[in-house]
Enzyme design. Structure first.
Site, short mmCIF file in Angstrom:
data_model
loop_
_atom_site.label_atom_id
_atom_site.label_comp_id
_atom_site.label_asym_id
_atom_site.label_seq_id
_atom_site.Cartn_x
_atom_site.Cartn_y
_atom_site.Cartn_z
CE LYS A 132 -3.93 -2.07 0.32
NZ LYS A 132 -4.87 -2.15 -0.77
CG HIS A 143 11.90 -2.53 -6.73
ND1 HIS A 143 10.50 -2.55 -6.66
CD2 HIS A 143 12.09 -2.86 -7.80
CE1 HIS A 143 10.07 -2.83 -7.82
NE2 HIS A 143 11.00 -2.77 -8.60
#
Length: 190
Positions: free
Chosen positions: A90, A108
């Site tokens: 989110k 990431h």
């Protein structure tokens, strides 16, 4: 450092870093984990591991500003001074972003800025790497800012994309590097 975590699913980064704190590889104390998913394995794990744990989501707080305030209050009450996103799916609100500016870290599964941004998470990233014909991939640890995957890079590790790689093989090779990369970035941040 007193580490807070946000996780949506398994929370592998939270688990890795908590183990590193407890075995002396990272001079920090894990204090809290919140999840937007009430059924998150990370939430159950955090409770078992003795971290303060909470389910904080849009279902409980339909107003995004109220959710942002609730996440910030939870982290501050736990004494977290550094926030790590552990597969948190989110966007963060401005209160949390401001309170933890320069101390809010994400990992990431690509070499940012390649294959980052909205909609680029998990298997989608590895699929994009394979589809692009890139000869290398890797992982990036970065500071979190308002732009998705746009914050300053703290560290990267490169992994070759091998002939015949599949989603599973590339993903496994990248994931194998993520814990140590994140650990190194947090040591530098400390």
């Amino acid at each position: 450092m007193r580490l807070g975590f946000l996780a949506s699913h398994g929370g592998s980064a939270a688990r890795f870093l908590t183990a590193a704190c407890r075995d002396g590889r990272l001079g920090a104390v894990p204090v809290a984990l919140a999840s937007n998913n009430s059924a998150s394995p990370a939430l159950a794990w955090a409770r078992e591991a003795g971290l303060r744990a909470a389910h904080l989501s849009g279902a409980k707080y339909p107003d995004p500003d109220a959710l942002d305030a609730a996440i910030l209050a939870f982290l501050q009450e736990a004494g977290a001074d550094t926030l790590v996103l552990s597969g948190y799916m989110k966007a963060l609100g401005l209160r949390v972003l401001s309170a933890y500016a320069g101390r809010l870290v994400n990992i990431h599964p690509s070499l940012l800025p390649r294959h980052g941004g909205r909609g680029m998470y998990g298997d989608r990233v590895h699929e994009a790497v394979l589809a692009s014909g890139d000869v290398e991939s890797g992982a990036t640890v970065h500071l979190v800012t308002a732009g998705i995957d746009e914050g300053p890079v703290l560290g990267q590790v490169r992994v070759p994309v091998l002939p015949g790689d599949t989603l599973a093989t590339l993903k496994a090779r990248v994931q194998a590097t993520e814990g140590e990369l994140l650990l190194g970035a947090l040591r530098e941040l400390a």
